[in-house]
Design an enzyme around this catalytic site. Structure first.
Site, PDB file in Angstrom:
ATOM      1  N   ARG A 130       4.111   2.253  -8.726  1.00  0.00           N
ATOM      2  CA  ARG A 130       4.244   3.035  -7.495  1.00  0.00           C
ATOM      3  C   ARG A 130       3.238   2.494  -6.488  1.00  0.00           C
ATOM      4  NH1 ARG A 130      -0.488   3.820  -7.087  1.00  0.00           N
ATOM      5  NH2 ARG A 130      -0.054   5.241  -5.385  1.00  0.00           N
ATOM      6  N   GLY A 131       3.322   3.010  -5.255  1.00  0.00           N
ATOM      7  CA  GLY A 131       2.508   2.437  -4.171  1.00  0.00           C
ATOM      8  C   GLY A 131       3.374   1.411  -3.451  1.00  0.00           C
ATOM      9  N   ALA A 132       3.446   1.539  -2.124  1.00  0.00           N
ATOM     10  CA  ALA A 132       4.441   0.784  -1.363  1.00  0.00           C
ATOM     11  C   ALA A 132       4.405  -0.741  -1.609  1.00  0.00           C
ATOM     12  CB  ALA A 132       4.281   1.104   0.124  1.00  0.00           C
TER      13      ALA A 132
ATOM     14  N   GLN B 289      -2.278  11.303  -7.852  1.00  0.00           N
ATOM     15  CA  GLN B 289      -2.626   9.875  -7.781  1.00  0.00           C
ATOM     16  C   GLN B 289      -4.113   9.675  -7.478  1.00  0.00           C
ATOM     17  OE1 GLN B 289       0.042  11.254  -6.335  1.00  0.00           O
ATOM     18  NE2 GLN B 289       1.753   9.839  -6.158  1.00  0.00           N
TER      19      GLN B 289
ATOM     20  N   ASP C 188       3.384   4.172   3.642  1.00  0.00           N
ATOM     21  CA  ASP C 188       4.646   3.779   2.996  1.00  0.00           C
ATOM     22  C   ASP C 188       5.650   3.218   3.995  1.00  0.00           C
ATOM     23  OD1 ASP C 188       3.408   5.910   1.087  1.00  0.00           O
ATOM     24  OD2 ASP C 188       4.827   4.723  -0.066  1.00  0.00           O
TER      25      ASP C 188
ATOM     26  N   ASN D 182       3.220   8.611   4.788  1.00  0.00           N
ATOM     27  CA  ASN D 182       2.355   8.365   3.624  1.00  0.00           C
ATOM     28  C   ASN D 182       2.435   9.592   2.725  1.00  0.00           C
ATOM     29  OD1 ASN D 182       0.449   6.629   2.229  1.00  0.00           O
ATOM     30  ND2 ASN D 182      -1.109   8.153   2.728  1.00  0.00           N
ATOM     31  N   LYS D 183       1.737   9.537   1.638  1.00  0.00           N
ATOM     32  CA  LYS D 183       1.790  10.601   0.631  1.00  0.00           C
ATOM     33  C   LYS D 183       1.633  11.994   1.244  1.00  0.00           C
ATOM     34  CE  LYS D 183       2.577  10.313  -2.773  1.00  0.00           C
ATOM     35  NZ  LYS D 183       3.981  10.547  -3.168  1.00  0.00           N
TER      36      LYS D 183
HETATM   37  O1  MRU Z   1       4.492   8.203  -4.494  1.00  0.00           O
HETATM   38  P1  MRU Z   1       3.561   7.031  -4.490  1.00  0.00           P
HETATM   39  O2  MRU Z   1       2.459   7.143  -5.500  1.00  0.00           O
HETATM   40  O3  MRU Z   1       4.308   5.721  -4.586  1.00  0.00           O
HETATM   41  O4  MRU Z   1       2.898   7.096  -3.053  1.00  0.00           O
HETATM   42  C1  MRU Z   1       1.933   6.136  -2.715  1.00  0.00           C
HETATM   43  C2  MRU Z   1       1.352   6.336  -1.379  1.00  0.00           C
HETATM   44  O5  MRU Z   1       1.723   7.214  -0.628  1.00  0.00           O
HETATM   45  C3  MRU Z   1       0.357   5.316  -0.947  1.00  0.00           C
HETATM   46  O6  MRU Z   1      -0.619   5.897  -0.136  1.00  0.00           O
HETATM   47  C4  MRU Z   1       1.084   4.230  -0.154  1.00  0.00           C
HETATM   48  O7  MRU Z   1       2.176   3.762  -0.883  1.00  0.00           O
HETATM   49  C5  MRU Z   1       0.184   3.106   0.187  1.00  0.00           C
HETATM   50  S1  MRU Z   1      -0.216   2.121  -1.241  1.00  0.00           S
HETATM   51  C6  MRU Z   1      -1.160   0.828  -0.705  1.00  0.00           C
END
Ligand code: MRU
Length: 318
Positions: free
Chosen positions: A28-30, A175, A216, A226-227
């Site tokens: 996970r994470g963009a 997270q 994201d 973002n999250k």
């Molecule tokens: O649902 P996730 O854990 O994939 O969400 C991740 C986030 O929102 C991060 O802040 C974002 O992807 C940036 S990662 C460098």
């Protein structure tokens, strides 16, 4: 895959394995999702021997649809799939499996380099003895390595600038508590975890130098998804006069999406809200919502830190 107590690696041998790992959030994470999807396409090219290149292209299109259907918000996923499609649609390329693997490796290498550049650019914005707050996990585990928001913190820490990092636990998936705290621990960076509802009190009663988050998807006007919880933090930051930074590579910028209103927001299972590790924390049958992301308007963002430098959100695409 990580939990606060265990590090475990998952082998993905097919593009479907990769899609599953993205969907169930093992990856996970963009930026990490984008890198993984690129490798998923490279795997798809090797899954069956094809006699004719037309058959391989059909297989790759199916793999692209499968990977693209995993998570809707992080644009890096679609950006990486588009890059891979440009390779397999190029009639001049003869050895597609090799070319796709090389492209996936290039995406991975470029993302690592971008994170280091973002980290160094962002560290310059922080004062000495900085106290910063971050949300979710935008670290090595969310990218090809080093991290974006956490990359800024790591670079600043290497320059002796970090006094303390407040880590939002990031309900409901945690997270922050599970991943960011673990990463900061590995790096020996001083941190304290906050439950998300503590941020207002901390901002009111202590001096914070910055809030730094990842992204994201950044719309053409600078609005940033973002999250979930990021938007509330941005409002708090403005009220308390604390700079609010978004750290992200250009692969997160979506020129085709004019404003944040057009960014698709993933709705995840309410089980993740009403249960914790299978244990119910709400009455049986309780109703709940689970939007996994929110959109912060550009006007609440002090600057966007990228591998190409630091931009005001409105000037990002000029
Ligand atoms: O649902 P996730 O854990 O994939 O969400 C991740 C986030 O929102 C991060 O802040 C974002 O992807 C940036 S990662 C460098």
């Amino acid at each position: 895959m990580t939990s606060p107590v265990r590090v475990r690696y998952i082998s993905c041998r097919t593009h479907r394995d990769v899609a599953r790992a993205i969907r169930d959030m093992s990856i996970r994470g963009a930026p990490a999702i984008g890198c993984a999807a690129a490798f998923g396409m490279a795997l798809a090219a090797k899954e069956r021997p094809f006699k004719r290149s037309k058959d391989l292209t059909v297989q790759l299109e199916k793999a692209r649809l499968c990977l693209g259907a995993t998570r809707p918000t992080a644009v890096n996923l679609f950006w990486a799939l588009e890059r891979m499609a440009r390779v397999y649609k190029n009639p001049k390329i003869l050895n597609l499996p090799m070319a796709l693997e090389q492209e996936a490796l290039a995406i991975h290498t470029e993302d690592r380099a971008s994170c280091h550049a973002i980290g160094d650019a962002g560290a310059r914005l922080l004062p000495k003895k900085a106290v910063v707050l971050t949300h979710c996990n935008a670290g090595a585990l969310a990218t090809a390595g080093y991290g974006t928001a956490v990359g800024v913190i790591r670079s600043a820490h290497r320059q002796g600038k970090i006094k303390r990092v407040y880590v939002d636990e990031t309900r409901p998936y945690l997270q922050g508590a599970r991943l960011t705290a673990w990463e900061l621990d590995q790096e020996g960076i001083p941190y304290e975890i906050l439950t998300d509802n503590m941020a207002g009190h901390i901002l009111k009663t202590e001096k914070l130098d910055a809030i730094i988050v990842g992204a994201d998807r950044i719309a053409a006007n600078g609005d940033t998804a973002n999250k979930i919880g990021t938007y509330s933090l941005a409002i708090l930051a403005q009220y308390h006069g604390v700079p609010f930074y978004v750290a992200a590579p250009f692969s997160t910028v979506d020129r085709a999406t004019p404003t944040g209103a057009a960014i698709p927001i993933e709705e995840r299972s309410v089980e993740e809200v009403v249960k914790f590790r299978g244990f119910s924390i709400a009455p049986k049958g309780a109703q709940a919502r689970h939007p996994a992301f929110d959109v912060t308007p550009a006007k609440l963002i002090t600057a966007i830190i990228t591998e190409r430098g630091v931009f005001s959100p409105r000037r990002l695409l000029r």
